[in-house]
Design an enzyme around this catalytic site. Structure first.
Site, short mmCIF file in Angstrom:
data_model
loop_
_atom_site.label_atom_id
_atom_site.label_comp_id
_atom_site.label_asym_id
_atom_site.label_seq_id
_atom_site.Cartn_x
_atom_site.Cartn_y
_atom_site.Cartn_z
N VAL A 11 -14.81 -14.32 -89.01
CA VAL A 11 -15.46 -15.58 -89.02
C VAL A 11 -14.65 -16.92 -89.65
O VAL A 11 -14.65 -18.04 -88.75
CB VAL A 11 -16.79 -15.22 -89.97
CG1 VAL A 11 -17.52 -16.79 -90.07
CG2 VAL A 11 -17.62 -14.36 -88.92
N THR A 121 -22.30 -13.58 -94.14
CA THR A 121 -23.59 -12.93 -94.03
C THR A 121 -24.22 -12.31 -95.37
O THR A 121 -23.64 -11.45 -95.89
CB THR A 121 -23.64 -11.64 -92.91
OG1 THR A 121 -23.25 -12.37 -91.81
CG2 THR A 121 -25.18 -11.15 -92.76
N PHE A 152 -22.52 -16.75 -85.06
CA PHE A 152 -23.05 -15.35 -84.47
C PHE A 152 -21.74 -15.08 -83.40
O PHE A 152 -22.16 -14.44 -82.40
CB PHE A 152 -24.07 -16.08 -83.72
CG PHE A 152 -25.21 -16.64 -84.42
CD1 PHE A 152 -26.24 -15.57 -85.02
CD2 PHE A 152 -25.70 -17.64 -84.77
CE1 PHE A 152 -27.31 -15.87 -85.96
CE2 PHE A 152 -26.46 -18.27 -85.56
CZ PHE A 152 -27.39 -17.28 -86.06
N LEU A 153 -20.45 -15.51 -83.58
CA LEU A 153 -19.54 -15.07 -82.95
C LEU A 153 -19.29 -13.70 -82.58
O LEU A 153 -19.51 -12.63 -83.63
CB LEU A 153 -18.10 -15.64 -83.44
CG LEU A 153 -17.58 -15.21 -84.68
CD1 LEU A 153 -16.71 -13.83 -84.60
CD2 LEU A 153 -16.73 -16.44 -85.35
N GLU A 155 -16.75 -10.50 -81.95
CA GLU A 155 -15.21 -10.11 -81.72
C GLU A 155 -14.68 -9.89 -80.09
O GLU A 155 -15.49 -9.51 -79.53
CB GLU A 155 -14.87 -8.65 -82.33
CG GLU A 155 -15.06 -8.90 -83.72
CD GLU A 155 -14.65 -7.47 -84.69
OE1 GLU A 155 -14.28 -6.72 -83.95
OE2 GLU A 155 -15.20 -7.29 -85.72
N ALA A 252 -27.02 0.87 -71.81
CA ALA A 252 -27.13 2.14 -72.60
C ALA A 252 -25.67 2.66 -72.81
O ALA A 252 -24.76 2.37 -71.94
CB ALA A 252 -28.14 3.09 -71.69
N GLY A 253 -25.50 3.43 -73.77
CA GLY A 253 -24.28 4.05 -73.94
C GLY A 253 -24.06 4.81 -75.31
O GLY A 253 -25.15 5.57 -75.44
N CYS A 260 -20.33 -5.65 -87.71
CA CYS A 260 -21.57 -6.19 -87.95
C CYS A 260 -22.94 -5.33 -87.69
O CYS A 260 -23.90 -5.30 -88.85
CB CYS A 260 -21.62 -7.59 -87.16
SG CYS A 260 -20.39 -8.66 -87.83
N ARG A 327 -13.87 -0.20 -87.13
CA ARG A 327 -15.00 -0.09 -88.10
C ARG A 327 -16.03 0.42 -87.57
O ARG A 327 -16.59 -0.16 -86.41
CB ARG A 327 -15.11 -1.50 -88.80
CG ARG A 327 -14.13 -1.87 -89.93
CD ARG A 327 -14.29 -3.14 -90.41
NE ARG A 327 -14.03 -4.39 -89.52
CZ ARG A 327 -13.99 -5.34 -90.00
NH1 ARG A 327 -14.55 -5.69 -91.10
NH2 ARG A 327 -13.74 -6.33 -88.96
C1 UDX Z 1 -22.00 -8.72 -83.09
C2 UDX Z 1 -23.04 -9.76 -82.64
O1 UDX Z 1 -23.05 -9.86 -81.22
C3 UDX Z 1 -22.47 -11.50 -83.15
O2 UDX Z 1 -23.50 -12.19 -82.53
C4 UDX Z 1 -22.59 -11.23 -84.68
O3 UDX Z 1 -21.90 -12.35 -85.03
C5 UDX Z 1 -21.71 -10.13 -85.03
O4 UDX Z 1 -22.06 -8.67 -84.40
P1 UDX Z 1 -19.85 -7.75 -82.36
O5 UDX Z 1 -20.06 -6.94 -83.49
O6 UDX Z 1 -18.44 -8.56 -82.29
O7 UDX Z 1 -21.03 -8.92 -82.58
O8 UDX Z 1 -20.34 -6.88 -81.14
P2 UDX Z 1 -21.22 -7.01 -79.96
O9 UDX Z 1 -20.50 -7.43 -78.67
O10 UDX Z 1 -22.54 -7.46 -80.54
O11 UDX Z 1 -21.34 -5.32 -79.73
C6 UDX Z 1 -21.70 -4.38 -80.80
C7 UDX Z 1 -21.86 -3.16 -80.44
O12 UDX Z 1 -23.10 -2.88 -79.55
C8 UDX Z 1 -20.66 -2.53 -79.93
O13 UDX Z 1 -20.56 -1.30 -80.07
C9 UDX Z 1 -21.01 -2.38 -78.32
O14 UDX Z 1 -20.39 -1.33 -77.51
C10 UDX Z 1 -22.50 -2.04 -78.60
N1 UDX Z 1 -23.31 -2.62 -77.09
C11 UDX Z 1 -23.64 -3.96 -76.91
C12 UDX Z 1 -24.12 -1.65 -76.60
O15 UDX Z 1 -24.00 -0.23 -76.69
N2 UDX Z 1 -24.91 -2.05 -75.46
C13 UDX Z 1 -24.97 -3.38 -75.01
O16 UDX Z 1 -25.75 -3.65 -74.00
C14 UDX Z 1 -24.09 -4.41 -75.84
#
Ligand code: UDX
Length: 430
Positions: A11, A121, A152-153, A155, A252-253, A260, A327
């Site tokens: 951030v 946060t 809200f960024l 990674e 789904a996964g 975060c 992480r």
């Molecule tokens: C998240 C929020 O999106 C972001 O707004 C906040 O500031 C920080 O936390 P980030 O942790 O970088 O961002 O990853 P993100 O792209 O949100 O994915 C989070 C997790 O969800 C990943 O493990 C991803 O694989 C999983 N995911 C995401 C799914 O399993 N299905 C989806 O449809 C989307």
């Protein structure tokens, strides 16, 4: 404007370089001298596509400086962002030690009016706490305002997200306190919502928890699809086309991981508890997420007739593509589960292997995806890196003991791999 950003994690560093790129004079601050030296040399302590270009450009053009002293940086700035880590403590509640330490340092540097912006946060009430810390350090009320401005960024797309936010949230006690920040973000030309401090602090948690809930919801549906021969991809498309629901975060996964979503769901549960509310819905969102990889490994165990003595080729270690972050990565939980069931894991990831090497895991690492699959009893896809989307399964078929793919991210279909004689187990498909 003259700005200090304290903390050079995802951030802080991204905010710092983005604001410098918009023409501000920015000082990024970290109390780790190695990080300061690294950034000063144009390199990044975090893996984020494109960030080193931003660092070098803004260093070269004199808009970005790096410092080890928050107090000195505060002295030279009008706006100070606190963007330090708030990792989970043992009980899941956010540890705000670094925020407290940063606020105390900032207090030492305030000698004229300074806007202190909390970007970390933090639990509800932290804005007030920072203000109290400044007062306790002897800073007069007329010399500062504390506002909350959650980030809200994501990674992997952090710079783009920072430059193109859906909205800018500013929690402030008064419109005047928010005004300077509104001016700072004006070049982005995005909707700004000004709220009270507490609501802004809640919005950050609530956003991440809602995203986690969407993923857990679709993962719960994936279990139903497996049981009734439905296809969760189609279900997601079908519900996502309703504009009230939307298509995002319905992939789904193996579930959500990273720095975060796990931290903020746990944090929100604790924050709610501290207010006397039992957030049962969120507890279930977490429970579904914990269960999802276990269930997939159950399917693998059943198909392979037990995992004892078996070697699983794991493709992907990062919690998602385009990051080296491991992480709360599902890969680590899954590797541990496979090991507990008597199996061995051999893995490959394009960028996250150094981070895994630094941990005490029993995962052996390969140089590439094909070496990883060589002699394995089954292939398990955990992270949907682009380079895993077009693998040569004709070649992999000659390397593995059994032509079985467990696709934890729904990249491959039975149709696409059937021609190579591969059996495909997908989450949320029969
Ligand atoms: C998240 C929020 O999106 C972001 O707004 C906040 O500031 C920080 O936390 P980030 O942790 O970088 O961002 O990853 P993100 O792209 O949100 O994915 C989070 C997790 O969800 C990943 O493990 C991803 O694989 C999983 N995911 C995401 C799914 O399993 N299905 C989806 O449809 C989307």
């Amino acid at each position: 404007m003259r700005i200090a950003v304290i903390g050079t994690g995802y951030v802080g560093l991204v905010t710092g370089v983005a604001l410098a790129d918009l023409g501000n004079d920015v000082i990024c601050v970290d109390n780790n001298p190695d990080k300061v030296a690294l950034i000063q040399s144009g390199r990044s302590p975090i893996y984020e596509p494109g960030i080193e270009e931003f660092i070098t450009r803004n260093l070269d053009e004199g808009r970005l400086r790096v410092s080890g002293s928050a107090a000195e940086a505060t002295q030279q700035s009008e706006i100070v962002f606190i963007a330090v880590g708030t990792p989970p403590s043992a009980d899941g509640s956010p540890d705000i030690t670094a925020v407290v330490a940063a606020a105390k340092e900032v207090a030492k540097g305030i000698s004229k009016y300074t806007l202190v912006v909390n970007k970390s946060t933090v639990p509800v009430g932290s804005g007030e706490m920072v203000a109290d810390l400044l007062r306790e350090a002897g800073v007069d009320d007329s010399l500062f305002d504390v506002v909350s401005n959650p980030e809200f960024l994501r990674e992997g797309s952090a710079i783009w997200d920072t430059m193109n936010p859906d909205r800018i949230i500013i929690g402030a006690k008064s419109r005047e306190a928010a005004a300077r920040l509104i001016e700072l973000y004006q070049p982005l030309d995005k909707p700004v919502l000004v709220t009270d401090l507490q609501s802004a602090e809640l919005i950050k948690y609530a956003s991440n928890c809602f995203l986690a809930m969407k993923i857990s919801f679709i993962n719960a549906l994936s279990r139903m699809c497996e049981a009734c021969d439905g296809n969760v991809g189609d279900v997601a498309k079908g519900i996502g086309l309703d504009h009230r629901i939307g298509p995002a975060f319905l992939g789904a996964g193996l579930g959500w991981g990273g720095s975060c979503l796990p931290k903020d769901t746990a944090g929100m549960i604790r924050v709610a508890e501290s207010m006397g509310y039992d957030f049962r819905l969120l507890k279930e969102v977490v429970a579904i997420n914990d269960e999802q990889p276990r269930h997939f490994i159950d399917r693998m165990e059943e198909r392979l007739g037990g995992l004892s003595g078996k070697t699983i080729a794991m493709l992907g270690l990062a919690f998602k593509p385009n990051t080296d972050d491991i992480r709360d990565a599902k890969a680590l939980v899954i590797a541990e589960d496979i090991r507990a069931r008597g199996g061995k894991v051999r893995a490959f990831d394009p960028v996250a292997m150094d981070n895994v090497r630094a941990l005490d895991t029993q995962i052996s690492l390969s140089d590439n995806a094909y070496a990883c699959c060589d002699g394995a009893d089954a292939v398990l896809l955990v992270t949907e890196w682009n380079e895993f989307k077009q693998l040569d399964f004709g070649k992999i078929g000659t390397l593995v003991k059994n032509k079985v793919l467990f696709d934890g991210r729904r990249i491959y279909s039975k149709e696409s791999l059937g021609k190579f004689g591969f059996e495909v187990f997908t989450i949320g498909s029969p």
